[in-house]
Design a protein around this motif. Structure first.
Motif, PDB file in Angstrom:
ATOM      1  N   VAL A 228       0.829  -1.202   0.000  1.00  0.00           N
ATOM      2  CA  VAL A 228       0.000   0.000   0.000  1.00  0.00           C
ATOM      3  C   VAL A 228       0.863   1.252   0.000  1.00  0.00           C
ATOM      4  O   VAL A 228       0.631   2.196  -0.766  1.00  0.00           O
ATOM      5  N   THR A 349      -3.582  -4.528  -7.795  1.00  0.00           N
ATOM      6  CA  THR A 349      -3.088  -5.332  -6.676  1.00  0.00           C
ATOM      7  C   THR A 349      -3.130  -6.813  -7.025  1.00  0.00           C
ATOM      8  O   THR A 349      -4.163  -7.313  -7.491  1.00  0.00           O
ATOM      9  N   LEU A 357      -5.099  -5.243   1.094  1.00  0.00           N
ATOM     10  CA  LEU A 357      -5.374  -3.906   0.565  1.00  0.00           C
ATOM     11  C   LEU A 357      -6.723  -3.404   1.072  1.00  0.00           C
ATOM     12  O   LEU A 357      -6.842  -2.282   1.571  1.00  0.00           O
TER      13      LEU A 357
END
Length: 416
Positions: A228, A349, A357
């Motif tokens: 992140v 992702t 996430l």
């Protein structure tokens, strides 16, 4: 390509199957609609029950605080679990825990053995497991739909909370007026239906964790956090979401407080808040098309400037339905921008990190949402109009920062 269970659709079949005929997505959507409706009924009924039994504002605030803290506490561990465990099983366990907790409260009320401590436990369980479900659902969604349908699926999912907001509060009030056990019994029944829908899901196997995963919890949690923080666009959009959520949650409290200052009847307050659900539903219906038609940067920058302008308009119109109409306009754009941001985040992702996430996003937005009412409480010392001006000013600062940010200004589908 990783193998999937035999009962699931092949990638080729998924490619040509519209969402309306995607059985897995449909059952997930229906199951979560019943779940969110049950959660909305419970959320409204908790403070109603406190006010009916003890009339204590302290206990009312404690119930809401326990729920908020439990929701925040669930996000990161749930995100980690979503990347390490069977996602279908996790969703079923979350719903089963909510069914047991809510059902126990309904039974206690029916038998006359209700206690405030019992309600605190139920509120904590409801907050924790309803929040824990979200990262698992987000991680599983990308497995259930074709990549080209992800933004469309997210737009349809964005309609669910607004539908629950339209129906849940009024339904809870009617049920509570008939019998105070009824809202919790109905919420339990809705969660049971949700559990049944989710039990029919067939989710392809995710990337399995390494053999020594049980000894690597901290490493895996750190891996998600590094992802992140290391991805510039995800990091920037996460910060943007947190600031926006903080102001919007404060804005709702300010408007409700302004309604109280204006001695607005309860019916008009309910109608005003219903406008939020109506605007959000309409926005969710248009989100997929707008996401496909407009560049992501236009959506994010446009919303960033529309928000302070509409908030400023609220200082010029009377409380009640006029502010409700402006709120509906603001709510219209929320699903559009959320679809754009979440589509990027999920597409950018890897599958084995999507749960973490979503957990990080939930922690940031949930924390901002919990902090917003506190900020609003301090801001209300200067009166409702001043507080609205403060909210508009902060949103304008966010808009300026968004405009000056090279990352958001160049936000495009090529980043995904």
């Amino acid at each position: 390509m990783a193998s999937v269970p035999a009962q699931t659709e092949s990638p080729a079949e998924q490619r040509v199957t519209p969402l309306s005929r995607n059985r897995n997505f449909t059952m997930l959507w229906i199951g979560e609609l019943f779940s969110e409706l049950g959660g909305e009924i419970a959320f409204i009924s908790f403070p109603l029950l406190v006010l009916f039994t003890s009339k204590s504002p302290v206990e009312t605030g404690l119930i809401l605080s326990v729920t908020a803290v439990a929701r925040m506490a669930a996000t990161l561990p749930a995100g980690l679990a979503a990347d390490r465990s069977n996602r279908r099983r996790l969703m079923l366990l979350c719903q089963l825990a909510r069914v047991v907790a809510m059902g126990s409260l309904a039974i206690a009320l029916y038998l006359g053995t209700f206690s405030f401590a019992h309600m605190l436990v139920v509120a904590a369980v409801e907050g924790f497991f309803s929040s824990a479900f979200e990262p698992v659902e987000h991680a599983a969604l990308a497995q259930l739909v074709h990549p080209t349908q992800l933004s469309q699926a997210l737009a349809r999912n964005a309609a669910r909370p607004y539908a629950a907001t339209l129906i849940g509060p009024a339904f809870a009030g009617v049920l509570f007026a008939v019998l105070r056990t009824l809202p919790f019994a109905v919420a339990t029944g809705l969660l049971v239906i949700s559990l049944g829908c989710l039990s029919t899901l067939r989710i392809p196997s995710a990337t399995p964790p390494p053999p020594d995963a049980e000894h690597q919890l901290l490493r895996q949690a750190g891996e998600g956090l590094r992802w992140v923080l290391g991805n510039r666009l995800i990091r920037t959009t996460l910060l943007w979401l947190a600031f926006s959520q903080l102001v919007f949650s404060a804005l709702i409290v300010v408007i409700l407080a302004a309604s109280g200052e204006g001695n607005l009847p309860a019916g008009q307050i309910g109608l005003m808040m219903t406008c939020v659900g109506a605007g959000g539903l309409l926005g969710a219906a248009c989100a997929g098309r707008l996401h496909a038609a407009l560049p992501p940067a236009v959506i994010v920058l446009g919303f960033s400037w529309i928000a302070p302008v509409l908030t400023l308009v609220m200082t010029l119109v009377p409380v009640g339905l006029p502010i409700g109409v402006v709120l509906a306009g603001l709510a219209f754009f929320v699903p559009v921008v959320m679809t754009t941001v979440m589509t990027h985040q999920l597409e950018a992702t890897p599958d084995q990190l999507r749960g973490r996430l979503s957990g990080a996003v939930g922690l940031c937005t949930g924390g901002a949402g919990a902090l917003g009412p506190v900020v609003a409480g301090f801001a209300m010392g200067g009166g409702a109009r001043t507080s609205l001006l403060v909210c508009a000013g902060v949103l304008a600062v966010v808009a300026v920062g968004t405009t000056l940010s090279p990352t958001l200004r160049r936000f495009s589908r090529s980043n995904t």
